[in-house]
Scaffold this motif. Structure first.
Motif, PDB file in Angstrom:
ATOM      1  N   TRP A 179       9.055  12.577  -2.383  1.00 26.44           N
ATOM      2  CA  TRP A 179       9.748  12.985  -1.403  1.00 26.44           C
ATOM      3  C   TRP A 179      11.177  14.060  -1.491  1.00 26.44           C
ATOM      4  O   TRP A 179      11.485  13.763  -3.172  1.00 26.44           O
ATOM      5  CB  TRP A 179      10.735  11.532  -1.197  1.00 26.44           C
ATOM      6  CG  TRP A 179      10.322  10.459  -0.572  1.00 26.44           C
ATOM      7  CD1 TRP A 179       9.259   9.506  -0.631  1.00 26.44           C
ATOM      8  CD2 TRP A 179      10.223   9.753   1.261  1.00 26.44           C
ATOM      9  NE1 TRP A 179       9.217   8.572  -0.036  1.00 26.44           N
ATOM     10  CE2 TRP A 179       9.174   9.169   1.789  1.00 26.44           C
ATOM     11  CE3 TRP A 179      11.111  10.919   2.599  1.00 26.44           C
ATOM     12  CZ2 TRP A 179       9.346   7.936   2.868  1.00 26.44           C
ATOM     13  CZ3 TRP A 179      11.164   9.753   3.188  1.00 26.44           C
ATOM     14  CH2 TRP A 179       9.547   8.833   3.670  1.00 26.44           C
TER      15      TRP A 179
ATOM     16  N   ASP B  40       7.681   8.381  -4.883  1.00 27.47           N
ATOM     17  CA  ASP B  40       7.900   6.481  -4.942  1.00 27.47           C
ATOM     18  C   ASP B  40       7.026   5.403  -4.663  1.00 27.47           C
ATOM     19  O   ASP B  40       6.314   6.051  -5.387  1.00 27.47           O
ATOM     20  CB  ASP B  40       8.221   6.330  -2.690  1.00 27.47           C
ATOM     21  CG  ASP B  40       7.053   6.268  -2.378  1.00 27.47           C
ATOM     22  OD1 ASP B  40       6.449   6.489  -2.459  1.00 27.47           O
ATOM     23  OD2 ASP B  40       7.703   6.721  -0.714  1.00 27.47           O
TER      24      ASP B  40
ATOM     25  N   TYR C 236      11.608   1.138   2.023  1.00 32.98           N
ATOM     26  CA  TYR C 236      13.160   2.406   2.709  1.00 32.98           C
ATOM     27  C   TYR C 236      14.125   1.850   2.891  1.00 32.98           C
ATOM     28  O   TYR C 236      14.263   2.573   3.579  1.00 32.98           O
ATOM     29  CB  TYR C 236      11.610   2.691   3.073  1.00 32.98           C
ATOM     30  CG  TYR C 236      10.329   3.262   2.523  1.00 32.98           C
ATOM     31  CD1 TYR C 236      10.602   3.971   1.804  1.00 32.98           C
ATOM     32  CD2 TYR C 236       9.831   3.326   3.178  1.00 32.98           C
ATOM     33  CE1 TYR C 236       9.418   4.967   1.425  1.00 32.98           C
ATOM     34  CE2 TYR C 236       7.874   3.287   3.004  1.00 32.98           C
ATOM     35  CZ  TYR C 236       7.905   4.966   1.987  1.00 32.98           C
ATOM     36  OH  TYR C 236       6.932   5.974   1.376  1.00 32.98           O
TER      37      TYR C 236
END
Length: 141
Positions: A118, A112, A22
């Protein structure tokens, strides 16, 4: 009683690897990180611009996801193409590629490496709710 804050906490199999992902993909900063006696991450708060979320290592109480869950995290960014590329470079897979959409966003969806989905997007047009509804009905009959 007033709500003061809400943020998602993502349960992952390896929180430190997720933090690195991230940080690289979204430019996130690690705000705080706490571990239990064994060194497992029980809470790590991340921030990228105004977006805030946490990650933790999966455990008996909170097992990591085994597949795609029912939540998609939506992240508005300056450059969704660049963010999607950074995510893929870090091991994410494309669910649908970044492209222009009738509802006024340039957006794509990625999964991810930890099982979370996402949507990365940027507004391309300022539309009224009525315009978004009309365009959506026409684009997705």
């Amino acid at each position: 009683m007033a709500v003061q804050q809400m943020y998602p906490r993502l349960v992952v199999p390896d929180a430190d690897t997720a933090i690195a992902f991230y940080t690289a993909a979204f430019g996130a900063e690690l705000v705080e990180r706490f571990t239990d006696g064994s060194g497992a991450v029980v809470h790590a708060l991340l921030r990228a611009g105004p977006a805030v979320w946490a990650v933790k290592d999966g455990d008996a109480a909170d097992p990591p996801p085994s597949g795609a869950g029912g939540v998609v995290l939506a992240l508005y960014v300056d450059d969704p193409d660049a963010v999607a590329a950074a995510m893929v470079d870090g091991g994410a897979t494309v669910v649908f590629p970044v492209s222009d959409h009738a509802y006024g966003d340039r957006a794509g969806r990625l999964a991810d490496p930890f099982g979370h989905r996402w949507t990365v997007a940027a507004r391309t047009e300022d539309l009224s709710p009525e315009q978004v509804q009309d365009r959506t009905e026409r684009a997705y009959p």
